[in-house]
Design a protein around this motif. Structure first.
Motif, PDB file in Angstrom:
ATOM      1  N   THR A   1       7.541  -9.539  -9.270  1.00 26.47           N
ATOM      2  CA  THR A   1       8.026  -8.764 -10.421  1.00 26.47           C
ATOM      3  C   THR A   1       8.219  -7.295 -10.093  1.00 26.47           C
ATOM      4  N   GLY A   2       7.705  -6.851  -8.964  1.00 20.48           N
ATOM      5  CA  GLY A   2       7.760  -5.443  -8.587  1.00 20.48           C
ATOM      6  C   GLY A   2       6.453  -4.748  -8.914  1.00 20.48           C
ATOM      7  N   TRP A   3       6.231  -3.608  -8.301  1.00 18.38           N
ATOM      8  CA  TRP A   3       5.017  -2.834  -8.508  1.00 18.38           C
ATOM      9  C   TRP A   3       5.352  -1.547  -9.249  1.00 18.38           C
ATOM     10  N   THR A   4       4.350  -1.011  -9.919  1.00 23.94           N
ATOM     11  CA  THR A   4       4.443   0.307 -10.528  1.00 23.94           C
ATOM     12  C   THR A   4       3.272   1.123 -10.004  1.00 23.94           C
ATOM     13  N   ALA A   5       3.572   2.267  -9.453  1.00 22.26           N
ATOM     14  CA  ALA A   5       2.547   3.160  -8.915  1.00 22.26           C
ATOM     15  C   ALA A   5       2.594   4.476  -9.682  1.00 22.26           C
ATOM     16  N   SER A   6       1.422   4.964 -10.077  1.00 23.60           N
ATOM     17  CA  SER A   6       1.316   6.249 -10.766  1.00 23.60           C
ATOM     18  C   SER A   6       0.569   7.229  -9.880  1.00 23.60           C
ATOM     19  N   PHE A   7       1.210   8.335  -9.574  1.00 16.73           N
ATOM     20  CA  PHE A   7       0.607   9.405  -8.781  1.00 16.73           C
ATOM     21  C   PHE A   7       0.267  10.541  -9.728  1.00 16.73           C
ATOM     22  N   PHE A   8      -0.989  10.994  -9.691  1.00 16.56           N
ATOM     23  CA  PHE A   8      -1.416  12.085 -10.564  1.00 16.56           C
ATOM     24  C   PHE A   8      -1.623  13.377  -9.797  1.00 16.56           C
TER      25      PHE A   8
ATOM     26  N   VAL B   1       9.575   7.363   2.777  1.00 21.65           N
ATOM     27  CA  VAL B   1      10.839   7.528   2.075  1.00 21.65           C
ATOM     28  C   VAL B   1      10.756   8.744   1.161  1.00 21.65           C
ATOM     29  N   GLU B   2      11.919   9.238   0.778  1.00 17.68           N
ATOM     30  CA  GLU B   2      12.008  10.350  -0.169  1.00 17.68           C
ATOM     31  C   GLU B   2      12.667   9.832  -1.437  1.00 17.68           C
ATOM     32  N   PRO B   3      11.863   9.413  -2.415  1.00 19.75           N
ATOM     33  CA  PRO B   3      12.444   8.894  -3.660  1.00 19.75           C
ATOM     34  C   PRO B   3      13.243   9.966  -4.392  1.00 19.75           C
TER      35      PRO B   3
ATOM     36  N   GLY C   1       4.663   7.310   1.561  1.00 17.43           N
ATOM     37  CA  GLY C   1       4.422   6.389   2.660  1.00 17.43           C
ATOM     38  C   GLY C   1       4.174   5.003   2.103  1.00 17.43           C
ATOM     39  N   TYR C   2       4.678   3.979   2.780  1.00 14.49           N
ATOM     40  CA  TYR C   2       4.479   2.610   2.302  1.00 14.49           C
ATOM     41  C   TYR C   2       4.149   1.681   3.466  1.00 14.49           C
ATOM     42  N   ARG C   3       3.436   0.622   3.138  1.00 16.21           N
ATOM     43  CA  ARG C   3       3.136  -0.455   4.087  1.00 16.21           C
ATOM     44  C   ARG C   3       3.206  -1.759   3.306  1.00 16.21           C
ATOM     45  N   LEU C   4       4.020  -2.678   3.780  1.00 14.40           N
ATOM     46  CA  LEU C   4       4.187  -3.990   3.166  1.00 14.40           C
ATOM     47  C   LEU C   4       3.661  -5.026   4.146  1.00 14.40           C
ATOM     48  N   THR C   5       2.671  -5.828   3.718  1.00 11.68           N
ATOM     49  CA  THR C   5       2.072  -6.849   4.582  1.00 11.68           C
ATOM     50  C   THR C   5       2.118  -8.202   3.876  1.00 11.68           C
ATOM     51  N   ASP C   6       1.939  -9.251   4.668  1.00 10.99           N
ATOM     52  CA  ASP C   6       1.822 -10.573   4.057  1.00 10.99           C
ATOM     53  C   ASP C   6       0.351 -10.892   3.838  1.00 10.99           C
ATOM     54  N   ALA C   7       0.054 -12.080   3.317  1.00  3.79           N
ATOM     55  CA  ALA C   7      -1.323 -12.442   2.970  1.00  3.79           C
ATOM     56  C   ALA C   7      -2.253 -12.479   4.180  1.00  3.79           C
ATOM     57  N   THR C   8      -1.711 -12.656   5.386  1.00  4.34           N
ATOM     58  CA  THR C   8      -2.553 -12.689   6.590  1.00  4.34           C
ATOM     59  C   THR C   8      -2.814 -11.292   7.130  1.00  4.34           C
ATOM     60  N   GLY C   9      -2.145 -10.303   6.569  1.00  5.80           N
ATOM     61  CA  GLY C   9      -2.291  -8.927   7.031  1.00  5.80           C
ATOM     62  C   GLY C   9      -1.223  -8.493   8.015  1.00  5.80           C
ATOM     63  N   ALA C  10      -0.296  -9.401   8.358  1.00  2.00           N
ATOM     64  CA  ALA C  10       0.791  -9.039   9.276  1.00  2.00           C
ATOM     65  C   ALA C  10       1.742  -8.056   8.589  1.00  2.00           C
TER      66      ALA C  10
ATOM     67  N   SER D   1       0.874  -1.182   0.000  1.00  2.00           N
ATOM     68  CA  SER D   1       0.000   0.000   0.000  1.00  2.00           C
ATOM     69  C   SER D   1       0.903   1.221   0.000  1.00  2.00           C
ATOM     70  N   LEU D   2       0.535   2.243  -0.761  1.00  2.00           N
ATOM     71  CA  LEU D   2       1.317   3.477  -0.856  1.00  2.00           C
ATOM     72  C   LEU D   2       0.417   4.685  -0.679  1.00  2.00           C
ATOM     73  N   CYS D   3       1.030   5.801  -0.303  1.00  2.00           N
ATOM     74  CA  CYS D   3       0.330   7.083  -0.271  1.00  2.00           C
ATOM     75  C   CYS D   3       1.368   8.183  -0.466  1.00  2.00           C
ATOM     76  N   ALA D   4       0.910   9.366  -0.807  1.00  2.00           N
ATOM     77  CA  ALA D   4       1.803  10.498  -1.050  1.00  2.00           C
ATOM     78  C   ALA D   4       1.678  11.525   0.062  1.00  2.00           C
ATOM     79  N   GLY D   5       2.815  11.949   0.599  1.00  2.00           N
ATOM     80  CA  GLY D   5       2.831  12.997   1.612  1.00  2.00           C
ATOM     81  C   GLY D   5       3.431  12.533   2.918  1.00  2.00           C
ATOM     82  N   ALA D   6       4.098  13.432   3.604  1.00  2.00           N
ATOM     83  CA  ALA D   6       4.780  13.103   4.855  1.00  2.00           C
ATOM     84  C   ALA D   6       3.813  12.708   5.954  1.00  2.00           C
ATOM     85  N   ASP D   7       2.566  13.173   5.893  1.00  2.00           N
ATOM     86  CA  ASP D   7       1.583  12.882   6.938  1.00  2.00           C
ATOM     87  C   ASP D   7       0.616  11.761   6.565  1.00  2.00           C
ATOM     88  N   CYS D   8       0.827  11.115   5.417  1.00  2.00           N
ATOM     89  CA  CYS D   8      -0.117  10.095   4.981  1.00  2.00           C
ATOM     90  C   CYS D   8       0.153   8.759   5.671  1.00  2.00           C
ATOM     91  N   THR D   9      -0.890   7.928   5.738  1.00  2.00           N
ATOM     92  CA  THR D   9      -0.782   6.593   6.303  1.00  2.00           C
ATOM     93  C   THR D   9      -1.353   5.605   5.299  1.00  2.00           C
TER      94      THR D   9
END
Length: 128
Positions: free
Chosen positions: A74-81, A105-107, A89-98, A50-58
């Motif tokens: 294969t990796g993800w591609t995210a497009s921000f408009f 990060v600042e790309p 902001g990023y969150r990486l979880t497994d299939a159980t939601g853990a 899951s991704l979001c844009a901004g220092a205060d995003c969750t």
């Protein structure tokens, strides 16, 4: 003011205004996108991002964010408009939601077209 002085002043004003607009770029009235490629250090088929844009995003599952495609292998591609993409902001979880990883990060965005004055589309790569 006499007529000759008024004509001269008008000519100088017109010249200054036209030279000023000639120096300023005319930017197209379009929006640009930011494309982020995200890879995982240890790819696993059951990871969710899951991704979001901004220092205060969750980033949370089900919360509206960027257009996201791909998978952990294969990796993800995210497009921000829109939004402030200086911080992602990023969150990486497994299939159980853990939660596996979460943070901000600042790309290092690189403009891929357009101009320095008007902006353009940007791209960056991120490894989590």
């Amino acid at each position: 003011m006499n007529r000759g002085a008024a004509v001269g002043l008008a000519a100088i004003t017109a010249l200054l205004l036209s030279s000023c607009s000639a120096l300023s770029p005319v930017c197209p009235a379009i929006g640009y996108s930011s494309t982020l490629t995200v890879e995982t250090a240890l790819p696993s088929p059951d990871l969710l991002l899951s991704l979001c844009a901004g220092a205060d995003c969750t980033p949370e599952e089900g919360v509206e964010g960027p257009f996201l495609s791909g998978d952990a292998e294969t990796g993800w591609t995210a497009s921000f408009f829109s939004g402030d993409t200086r911080v992602i902001g990023y969150r990486l979880t497994d299939a159980t939601g853990a939660m596996i990883a979460q943070g901000h990060v600042e790309p290092e965005w690189v403009r891929v077209d357009g101009t320095a004055e008007c902006g353009g589309n940007t791209r960056a790569t991120l490894t989590i």
